[in-house]
Design a protein around this motif. Sequence first.
Motif, PDB file in Angstrom:
ATOM      1  N   THR A 141     -29.791 132.335  11.826  1.00  0.00           N
ATOM      2  CA  THR A 141     -28.823 133.539  11.440  1.00  0.00           C
ATOM      3  C   THR A 141     -28.609 133.798   9.775  1.00  0.00           C
ATOM      4  O   THR A 141     -28.641 134.478   9.368  1.00  0.00           O
ATOM      5  N   PHE A 173     -22.484 134.992  20.467  1.00  0.00           N
ATOM      6  CA  PHE A 173     -22.305 135.932  19.246  1.00  0.00           C
ATOM      7  C   PHE A 173     -22.479 137.295  19.358  1.00  0.00           C
ATOM      8  O   PHE A 173     -21.747 138.266  18.496  1.00  0.00           O
ATOM      9  N   GLU A 180     -30.000 135.290  18.355  1.00  0.00           N
ATOM     10  CA  GLU A 180     -29.581 135.089  19.696  1.00  0.00           C
ATOM     11  C   GLU A 180     -30.691 135.662  20.851  1.00  0.00           C
ATOM     12  O   GLU A 180     -30.820 135.068  21.713  1.00  0.00           O
ATOM     13  N   SER A 198     -26.963 129.834  20.801  1.00  0.00           N
ATOM     14  CA  SER A 198     -26.769 130.471  19.671  1.00  0.00           C
ATOM     15  C   SER A 198     -28.333 130.593  19.188  1.00  0.00           C
ATOM     16  O   SER A 198     -29.083 130.224  19.691  1.00  0.00           O
ATOM     17  N   ALA A 199     -28.527 131.066  17.930  1.00  0.00           N
ATOM     18  CA  ALA A 199     -29.611 131.319  17.252  1.00  0.00           C
ATOM     19  C   ALA A 199     -30.169 129.984  16.950  1.00  0.00           C
ATOM     20  O   ALA A 199     -29.514 129.018  16.687  1.00  0.00           O
ATOM     21  N   ARG A 227     -19.362 134.747  12.156  1.00  0.00           N
ATOM     22  CA  ARG A 227     -20.077 133.742  12.330  1.00  0.00           C
ATOM     23  C   ARG A 227     -19.538 132.519  13.032  1.00  0.00           C
ATOM     24  O   ARG A 227     -18.425 132.638  13.158  1.00  0.00           O
ATOM     25  N   GLU A 228     -20.309 131.880  13.568  1.00  0.00           N
ATOM     26  CA  GLU A 228     -20.111 130.841  14.468  1.00  0.00           C
ATOM     27  C   GLU A 228     -19.349 131.061  15.858  1.00  0.00           C
ATOM     28  O   GLU A 228     -18.662 130.517  16.370  1.00  0.00           O
ATOM     29  N   GLY A 229     -19.560 132.430  16.176  1.00  0.00           N
ATOM     30  CA  GLY A 229     -18.723 132.998  17.054  1.00  0.00           C
ATOM     31  C   GLY A 229     -19.179 132.794  18.531  1.00  0.00           C
ATOM     32  O   GLY A 229     -18.621 132.899  19.588  1.00  0.00           O
ATOM     33  N   SER A 230     -20.490 131.777  18.973  1.00  0.00           N
ATOM     34  CA  SER A 230     -20.909 131.640  20.080  1.00  0.00           C
ATOM     35  C   SER A 230     -19.730 130.846  20.936  1.00  0.00           C
ATOM     36  O   SER A 230     -19.796 131.012  22.199  1.00  0.00           O
TER      37      SER A 230
HETATM   38  N1  ASP Z   1     -25.662 132.394  15.254  1.00  0.00           N
HETATM   39  C1  ASP Z   1     -24.329 132.653  14.964  1.00  0.00           C
HETATM   40  C2  ASP Z   1     -24.060 131.792  13.370  1.00  0.00           C
HETATM   41  O1  ASP Z   1     -24.847 130.864  13.137  1.00  0.00           O
HETATM   42  C3  ASP Z   1     -23.324 132.125  15.829  1.00  0.00           C
HETATM   43  C4  ASP Z   1     -23.068 130.816  16.333  1.00  0.00           C
HETATM   44  O2  ASP Z   1     -23.871 130.138  15.880  1.00  0.00           O
HETATM   45  O3  ASP Z   1     -22.115 130.507  16.969  1.00  0.00           O
HETATM   46  O4  ASP Z   1     -22.895 132.036  12.971  1.00  0.00           O
END
Ligand code: ASP
Length: 427
Positions: A41, A193, A129, A35-36, A207-210
């Motif tokens: 993000t 992501f 990312e 992820s980033a 969001r949080e898609g990694s």
């Molecule tokens: N960087 C993105 C986020 O913060 C994806 C992830 O972290 O999964 O939402």
Amino acid sequence: MKVYKFGGASVKDAAGVRNLRSIVSDEDGLFVIVSAMGKTTNALERIFEGVQKGDTEATGRHIAELREYHNRIIEDLYREPHRIEAVDAMFEELETLTSDGICETSAADRRYRSEDAELWYDRIVSYGELVSTLIISDYLNRSGIKNEWIDMRRCIITQQRHKDAAVDLEASAPLLRHIVESSDKHAFIGQGFIGSAPDGTVTTLGREGSDYSAAVAAYILDAESMSVWKDVDGVLNADPKIFPDARHIPELRYLDAIELAYSGAQIIHPKTIQPLQNKNIPLYVRPFGDKRKAGTVIRASMARIDIPILILKRDMVLLNIRPRDFSFVLEERFAEIFALLAQYRIKSHLVHNSAVNLSLCIDNSWHIDEAMKALREDGFDVMRIDNMELLTIRGYTPELLDRYASGDDVYVRQSTQSTLRIVRKAK
Ligand code: ASP
Ligand code: MG
């Protein structure tokens, strides 16, 4: 091949990146999704807002801060001044994109337009990312772990939708497989992501898609397992910040994991399980800080969890809907009400009805007032109660029932043999 996923918190600084190195150094045949870094993000979302408002001063300042943050990580990693050209190039691209609001990468160069807000969101936010994986790939290569940096925009094809796109597995599979099979490397570093739409523009998976990206890679590459490295000891039966006697769960079934993710437990992105389950790939949730610990494994198994699981979803709204003419809701008006709510993208997490009343526990969103107005015009009385919480307890015991299901803060209570759900006023 194994797939590892590292979230933003685990690579938020140079120590985190070194730790990643020590975790991946034991493996041969690894696809790493990252992820980033840290809160990048969120910072990119602020940059996007600056572009939306046409505030070039704020945008420029936020980009400079983000660049500085990443440069510091790079210098800490090498313990001396060091530049990664590809990273500099990314920041320059982002600067150009946001300062004149012109996207050079698309076929038709265009200025920012509010109709394309979601497209621009993806263009900007995807840099997090790209930059994190460039730094990590460079560091691993220079410290003896030879790897190939993969631009996931070239091989993860999504539907034509921005900000929350689903992956097209069939279109993506041959592309990703080809890249991996034609490489002489045994380790790959790719972004979570992000992907691209059929028209070639960059997309993000929500969001949080990694986690979901990693599951997609595991599916396509027929991985033997996927591991998510997190800053927790694995999956717990409750959020320890809310329920102090939270306990560790060593093993979960796919089905339980999906239920948990949907009820709001923040272990993994809800879309993660399906691709893994389809190919029977086990998912490990492992503590980033200590690779000797087993964490939790999620797989097809007979093992039922023998401890109750508590999930609290906050910021919910309770809607009470009743036909003004006292017609029976269940028989006559159910379909009508749900069609209307779907139109306003309102998702019900709990439905409870009596003869003439329907109660719905829904996420708080801007569209609720519009939906209420439409319902009133259709002949319903509607009442909205804010500041509610939905507590789900799977595998509840008589003690838990006693502790949570009574009290005047409880508005709705629903139970099956295994699951208790309570809508209560937040404290
Ligand atoms: N960087 C993105 C986020 O913060 C994806 C992830 O972290 O999964 O939402
Ligand atoms: Mg994250």
